[in-house]
Design an enzyme around this catalytic site. Sequence first.
Site, PDB file in Angstrom:
ATOM      1  CB  CYS A 196      -0.947  -0.002   1.184  1.00 45.42           C
ATOM      2  SG  CYS A 196      -1.847  -1.557   1.334  1.00 45.42           S
ATOM      3  CG  ASN A 219      -6.904  -1.246   1.349  1.00 44.14           C
ATOM      4  OD1 ASN A 219      -6.111  -1.053   0.431  1.00 44.14           O
ATOM      5  ND2 ASN A 219      -6.512  -1.516   2.578  1.00 44.14           N
ATOM      6  CG  HIS A 254      -3.280   2.905   2.221  1.00 45.89           C
ATOM      7  ND1 HIS A 254      -3.805   2.548   0.996  1.00 45.89           N
ATOM      8  CD2 HIS A 254      -3.357   1.791   3.002  1.00 45.89           C
ATOM      9  CE1 HIS A 254      -4.161   1.284   1.039  1.00 45.89           C
ATOM     10  NE2 HIS A 254      -3.915   0.802   2.238  1.00 45.89           N
TER      11      HIS A 254
HETATM   12  C1  LIG Z   1     -10.427  -5.512   9.602  1.00 42.43           C
HETATM   13  C2  LIG Z   1     -11.063  -4.532  10.551  1.00 42.43           C
HETATM   14  C3  LIG Z   1     -12.094  -3.662   9.823  1.00 42.43           C
HETATM   15  C4  LIG Z   1     -11.797  -5.316  11.625  1.00 42.43           C
HETATM   16  O1  LIG Z   1     -12.363  -4.429  12.543  1.00 42.43           O
HETATM   17  P1  LIG Z   1     -12.149  -4.643  14.089  1.00 42.43           P
HETATM   18  O2  LIG Z   1     -12.924  -3.608  14.762  1.00 42.43           O
HETATM   19  O3  LIG Z   1     -10.672  -4.693  14.371  1.00 42.43           O
HETATM   20  O4  LIG Z   1     -12.804  -6.060  14.288  1.00 42.43           O
HETATM   21  P2  LIG Z   1     -12.297  -7.253  15.186  1.00 42.43           P
HETATM   22  O5  LIG Z   1     -11.449  -8.148  14.377  1.00 42.43           O
HETATM   23  O6  LIG Z   1     -11.774  -6.723  16.478  1.00 42.43           O
HETATM   24  O7  LIG Z   1     -13.656  -7.960  15.476  1.00 42.43           O
HETATM   25  C5  LIG Z   1     -14.685  -7.318  16.255  1.00 42.43           C
HETATM   26  C6  LIG Z   1     -15.896  -8.200  16.275  1.00 42.43           C
HETATM   27  O8  LIG Z   1     -16.471  -8.221  14.961  1.00 42.43           O
HETATM   28  C7  LIG Z   1     -16.534  -9.564  14.466  1.00 42.43           C
HETATM   29  N1  LIG Z   1     -16.225  -9.542  13.048  1.00 42.43           N
HETATM   30  C8  LIG Z   1     -15.011  -9.656  12.452  1.00 42.43           C
HETATM   31  N2  LIG Z   1     -15.136  -9.568  11.116  1.00 42.43           N
HETATM   32  C9  LIG Z   1     -16.433  -9.368  10.881  1.00 42.43           C
HETATM   33  C10 LIG Z   1     -17.186  -9.192   9.719  1.00 42.43           C
HETATM   34  N3  LIG Z   1     -16.636  -9.186   8.500  1.00 42.43           N
HETATM   35  N4  LIG Z   1     -18.526  -8.999   9.840  1.00 42.43           N
HETATM   36  C11 LIG Z   1     -19.127  -8.993  11.037  1.00 42.43           C
HETATM   37  N5  LIG Z   1     -18.460  -9.173  12.178  1.00 42.43           N
HETATM   38  C12 LIG Z   1     -17.137  -9.352  12.099  1.00 42.43           C
HETATM   39  C13 LIG Z   1     -15.511 -10.331  15.249  1.00 42.43           C
HETATM   40  O9  LIG Z   1     -15.870 -11.696  15.329  1.00 42.43           O
HETATM   41  C14 LIG Z   1     -15.609  -9.650  16.596  1.00 42.43           C
HETATM   42  O10 LIG Z   1     -16.730 -10.147  17.294  1.00 42.43           O
HETATM   43  P3  LIG Z   1     -16.720 -10.346  18.899  1.00 42.43           P
HETATM   44  O11 LIG Z   1     -16.523  -8.969  19.444  1.00 42.43           O
HETATM   45  O12 LIG Z   1     -18.048 -10.932  19.160  1.00 42.43           O
HETATM   46  O13 LIG Z   1     -15.554 -11.258  19.157  1.00 42.43           O
HETATM   47  C15 LIG Z   1     -10.022  -3.612  11.198  1.00 42.43           C
HETATM   48  O14 LIG Z   1      -9.236  -4.348  12.096  1.00 42.43           O
HETATM   49  C16 LIG Z   1      -9.125  -2.952  10.200  1.00 42.43           C
HETATM   50  O15 LIG Z   1      -9.557  -2.192   9.356  1.00 42.43           O
HETATM   51  N6  LIG Z   1      -7.835  -3.191  10.301  1.00 42.43           N
HETATM   52  C17 LIG Z   1      -6.868  -2.583   9.449  1.00 42.43           C
HETATM   53  C18 LIG Z   1      -6.914  -3.306   8.156  1.00 42.43           C
HETATM   54  C19 LIG Z   1      -6.187  -2.593   7.115  1.00 42.43           C
HETATM   55  O16 LIG Z   1      -6.142  -1.401   7.076  1.00 42.43           O
HETATM   56  N7  LIG Z   1      -5.594  -3.377   6.254  1.00 42.43           N
HETATM   57  C20 LIG Z   1      -4.957  -2.927   5.139  1.00 42.43           C
HETATM   58  C21 LIG Z   1      -3.746  -2.229   5.474  1.00 42.43           C
HETATM   59  S1  LIG Z   1      -3.025  -1.949   4.012  1.00 42.43           S
END
Ligand SMILES: CC(C)(COP(=O)(O)OP(=O)(O)OC[C@H]1O[C@@H](n2cnc3c(N)ncnc32)[C@H](O)[C@@H]1OP(=O)(O)O)[C@@H](O)C(=O)NCCC(=O)NCCS
Length: 334
Positions: A123, A290, A259
Site C-alpha cells: 500500500c 482498499n 492510504h
Molecule cells: C479488519 C477490521 C475492519 C476489523 O475491525 P475490528 O474492529 O478490528 O474487528 P475485530 O477483528 O476486532 O472484530 C470485532 C468483532 O467483529 C466480528 N467480526 C469480524 N469480522 C467481521 C465481519 N466481516 N462482519 C461482522 N463481524 C465481524 C468479530 O468476530 C468480533 O466479534 P466479537 O466482538 O463478538 O468477538 C479492522 O481491524 C481494520 O480495518 N484493520 C486494518 C486493516 C487494514 O487497514 N488493512 C490494510 C492495510 S493496508
Amino acid sequence: MSGVITGRTGAPASRILGFGGYRPARVVTNADICEHIDSSDEWIRERSGIVTRHFAAEDEGVVEMSAAAAAKAFAASGVTPDQVDAVIVGTVTHLIQTPSAAAVLADRLGIPDPAAFDISAACAGFSYGVALADDMIRGGSASLVLVLGVEKLSDMVDPTDRGTAFIFGDGAGAAVVGPSDTAGIGPVVWGSDGAQADAIEQDVFWTTLRDEPGHAFPKLKMSGQQVFRWAVFEMAKVATQALEAAGVTVDDLDVFVPHQANMRITDAMIKKLGLPDRIAVARDIADTGNTSAASIPLAVSRMLERGEAKSGDLALFIGFGAGLVYSAQVVTLP
Ligand SMILES: CC(C)(COP(=O)(O)OP(=O)(O)OC[C@H]1O[C@@H](n2cnc3c(N)ncnc32)[C@H](O)[C@@H]1OP(=O)(O)O)[C@@H](O)C(=O)NCCC(=O)NCCS
C-alpha cells in the site's frame, strides 16, 4: 592507469505533472460480499467506511488497468508516451513472476526503450514510486517518469474470509513526474518493519501449488487489529516527519491523502495530526475500497476531477501496509 568516471546530475527538482485513475466497471456492494461471509452492510460501513468497491473483469489485469490510468495521466499532463524514459509500477498483484508489469505496460503504451521495473511495497507502493521518480529526475537517470499504483486484489482475496473479503478492491492510479526548477515533491520519509511481516501476507508460497496438488490458490491473510493499531499509533508520527522534512506545517496544507485502508484509521490520523477542518481529506474508500498501491493516486485524481482539490494545492500523501512498510511525502498538486 585509472580513468575518472564522468558523473551525471539531473534537474534541480521534480514535480507531478498529471494524474489519472481507472476503476473497473463492476461495482460490488456489501450485500454481494455478505453472500459469502457472515456479516452485514451495517457492520462493514461502521467498521471500515466501505459501501462499494470495484472488481476487475476476468480478462482485465494489472497491465490493462494501468494502461487505462496512464492514458488519463498523459492527457492531464500533456506529456506523450514517446517522451517518457522510465516506468515504475507499484503492485503486489501482478501474478506472474517475470517479466515485470512495467516492461509489458511500456510496450503496450508505445513508450520506446524506457527503464522499466516493478516495486513490491504494497500500500506504500505509489508513494515509494514517486520518491524514486523524484530521485531519478534529480539524479539525472531519467527526465520523465510514469509511476503507477495498481492492484487486482480480487485475485488474492478469499471471498469467504470474514477478515479480508469486504476490505479490498481493484483499480489503477498513475502519475507523470517530470523536471522542475522548484521542488514539487518533498523529501520522502519511508521505512519498514519486517518483524511484523506476518500482519498481512500471502498465506503460502506459489510452490505450494506445485508440491501439494489440490491446494487452494494462495490468498491474503491479515491480522486486522494488529495493522489497525500500528497504523493509528505510528503513521501520524511519520506524517508529521514528512511535513517537517518539507519545511511546512499543517497550516500550510490544503489536502490530506492517506492510504485508503479504513475510514476509522483516516479519522484517527486527522485527530492525531490536529488537521484543521478546512483541509480536504480523501475519503475514496467509501466507494473504492482498499486498493493498496492504487489507493492514493485513485483518490487524488478523483479529488482533482471533482474540484475538491486544485492545481497548486499542497497535499500530504502517506501509504502504509504489508511488509510492514510505510512512505510519506508532501507534494504540490498539478
Ligand atoms: C479488519 C477490521 C475492519 C476489523 O475491525 P475490528 O474492529 O478490528 O474487528 P475485530 O477483528 O476486532 O472484530 C470485532 C468483532 O467483529 C466480528 N467480526 C469480524 N469480522 C467481521 C465481519 N466481516 N462482519 C461482522 N463481524 C465481524 C468479530 O468476530 C468480533 O466479534 P466479537 O466482538 O463478538 O468477538 C479492522 O481491524 C481494520 O480495518 N484493520 C486494518 C486493516 C487494514 O487497514 N488493512 C490494510 C492495510 S493496508
